[in-house]
Design an enzyme around this catalytic site. Structure first.
Site, PDB file in Angstrom:
ATOM      1  N   GLY A  86     -10.789  -6.722 -13.237  1.00 62.48           N
ATOM      2  CA  GLY A  86     -10.133  -7.906 -12.156  1.00 62.48           C
ATOM      3  C   GLY A  86     -11.450  -8.080 -10.800  1.00 62.48           C
TER       4      GLY A  86
ATOM      5  N   GLY B 133     -11.148  -9.384  -6.620  1.00 58.47           N
ATOM      6  CA  GLY B 133     -10.770  -9.683  -5.006  1.00 58.47           C
ATOM      7  C   GLY B 133     -12.193  -9.561  -4.247  1.00 58.47           C
TER       8      GLY B 133
ATOM      9  N   LYS C  68     -12.241   0.813  -8.884  1.00 59.28           N
ATOM     10  CA  LYS C  68     -12.766  -0.082  -8.061  1.00 59.28           C
ATOM     11  C   LYS C  68     -13.685   0.084  -7.587  1.00 59.28           C
ATOM     12  CE  LYS C  68      -9.957  -3.096  -4.203  1.00 59.28           C
ATOM     13  NZ  LYS C  68      -9.143  -2.369  -3.528  1.00 59.28           N
TER      14      LYS C  68
ATOM     15  N   ASP D  91       0.297  -5.311   1.871  1.00 62.64           N
ATOM     16  CA  ASP D  91       0.443  -7.229   0.892  1.00 62.64           C
ATOM     17  C   ASP D  91       1.058  -6.694  -0.525  1.00 62.64           C
ATOM     18  OD1 ASP D  91      -1.048  -9.243  -0.411  1.00 62.64           O
ATOM     19  OD2 ASP D  91      -3.223  -8.025  -0.940  1.00 62.64           O
TER      20      ASP D  91
END
Length: 495
Positions: free
Chosen positions: A88, A90, A110, A202
């Site tokens: 992914g 972001g 991440k 979030d």
């Protein structure tokens, strides 16, 4: 001595240190695992020198060039991690599937996009790791490790095999009970975070993974805030969150007012979307926060939209729960995620209890049929054993067999009963026992009957008495039978 350089073998994809001995070339050597030549400049690897060069050259302006090297073959390495697949992307960082050779397991790592970040950027990035590390809940993805290597900040997480909630919602049928169950588990995780002093800020479908067992797993605490720590990273006026799911107080930048009820609002928006496929407050796609805030403030006194208006199949109780969660005034919302979870628990319990009688009735019918089958089998076995009993000569034609004895007993009085080996004889008929009696009484029931009454056959010999007249019955404290009515029959005969 040259410092060791860690690269990934292009053959076995294991992490290998090369150049650790004096005079050894950083670009050569054999892999200690598979024996194949290791080239730190091969397409499948990224050397430390090349990483440092790219970091120094790219800086903050070119994160894509560093990530671009990972798109060829195996994605290289970062520290001890072997990067294998990009999961992914972001605005703040990128997520990769990686292998940790130290602990021999796959992880999700991440990586901060910005190279050589400032102290403030690093603090914001590692805030997620510290916030998630405080949490221990089955519906929250656990943090394994965090660090800084080659100018890049990284955090490794437990790898979850699953899909984001928005994908899962579009590819699976979410009926109201399923949606309530998912939100209830997710709300329990949020409540756990709140009790540890962590506010997510979030919550949205892309930050919720549905694993292979259908359980929601909360991820990405990058915008979280600890309520027990005073932080200057987010000032009033700064808008953090995703417009479509953020609370009104977030939309107008009142960060000091953001508390547990803001996360409750985001949970309510996700619940609304799971139940009917639409959001209650569609946000502007342009990201104009002032328009969103103005629109919401102008309708602050309006009632929250109803799910049933879009999906009448939603139970009214779930509609009320959803409306309270997405109330625009924080005072009208659930005061905590625990209060929302309690209402969902109560509804799920009532729903299970309402659907339980149908299954219980089927179970009772099945149990009854089984009992009848067992009883029938037992009776059949008993009669079969009786039929197979060997017969004697007397039973075939003699005058002393069971059939002859039974006929003799039926014609005799109770005092003439003869016990036999075949068992006790059936009770004698009252009319044969007392042929001249006008009435028949029972000392057990305290009533007297006509000799033809069906109740007489149920009177045992020890309780059977002959009654000559109603006066005789009254003297014995016997009352007339309500079925044959002996007194009315007696009057009829006299007339």
């Amino acid at each position: 001595m040259n410092p060791p350089i860690r690269v990934v073998c292009g053959s076995c994809l294991r992490s290998v240190e090369i150049g650790s001995r004096e005079g050894s070339a950083p670009g050569g050597g054999l892999c200690p695992f598979c024996g194949e030549p290791v080239d730190s400049e091969s397409p499948g690897t990224v050397s430390r020198a090349r990483m440092d060069e790219e970091t120094a050259r790219g800086g903050e302006a070119s994160p894509s060039s560093w990530a671009g090297m990972w798109s060829r073959g195996s994605l290289g390495s970062l520290g001890r991690f072997q990067l294998r697949e990009r999961l992914g992307d972001g605005g703040f960082g990128e997520v990769y599937l990686a292998f940790d050779p130290r602990l021999d397991r796959d992880v999700a790592i991440k990586v901060l996009k910005q190279a050589n970040p400032t102290e403030r950027v690093m603090e914001r990035f590692f805030r997620e790791a510290r916030a998630a590390a405080r949490l221990d809940h089955p519906n929250i993805v656990a943090v394994h490790d965090a660090g800084f290597d080659n100018g890049r900040c990284w955090v490794s997480f437990h790898l979850v095999s699953g899909r984001p909630l928005n994908w899962y919602r579009d590819h699976h049928r979410l009926d109201p009970p399923t949606a309530a169950r998912i939100l209830r588990e997710l709300t329990d995780a949020v409540d756990h975070a709140h009790r540890q002093g962590v506010i997510h800020r979030d919550l949205k479908p892309s930050n919720v993974l549905i694993d292979d067992l259908g359980r929601p797993r909360l991820i990405d605490f990058g915008l979280s805030r600890r309520s027990d720590v005073e932080s200057s990273l987010t000032r009033d006026g700064a808008i953090v969150g995703t417009p479509a799911y953020m609370s009104p107080e977030q939309a107008i930048g009142q960060s000091r007012l953001v508390d547990e009820r803001s996360d409750v609002f985001s949970l309510g928006v996700m619940f609304f979307e799971m139940l009917c496929g639409q959001r209650p407050y569609p946000a502007s796609g342009s990201g104009n926060y002032s328009e969103i805030a103005t629109g919401r403030k102008s309708s602050a006194k309006s009632r929250a939209p109803s799910v049933r208006a879009l999906n009448p199949a939603v139970p009214s109780a779930l509609d009320r729960i959803c409306q309270r969660a997405i109330a625009q005034d924080p005072a009208d919302r659930y005061p905590s995620a625990r209060a929302l979870a309690d209402d969902l628990d109560a509804w799920l319990f009532d729903h299970r209890k309402a659907t339980r009688p149908r299954g219980r009735a089927l179970a009772m019918v099945a149990a009854g049929l089984l009992a009848c089958l067992v009883l029938g089998t037992g009776l059949h076995a008993a009669y079969s054993r009786g039929d197979r009993r060997p017969t004697t000569k007397a039973e075939d034609g003699g005058g002393t067999g069971p059939a002859a004895i039974k006929a003799l007993l039926e014609a005799s009085s109770p005092s003439d009963e003869v016990p036999t080996a075949a068992g006790p004889a059936p009770p004698a008929k009252p009319k044969a026992a007392i042929p001249s009696a006008r009435f028949v009484g029972s000392t057990h029931s305290g009533k007297f009957h006509l000799p033809t009454c069906s109740s007489v056959t149920q009177i045992t010999d020890g309780n059977l008495i002959a009654i000559e007249s109603p006066e005789d019955a009254a003297a014995r404290n016997l009352k007339p039978c309500g079925i044959c009515k002996p007194l009315s029959s007696n009057r009829g005969k006299k007339s």
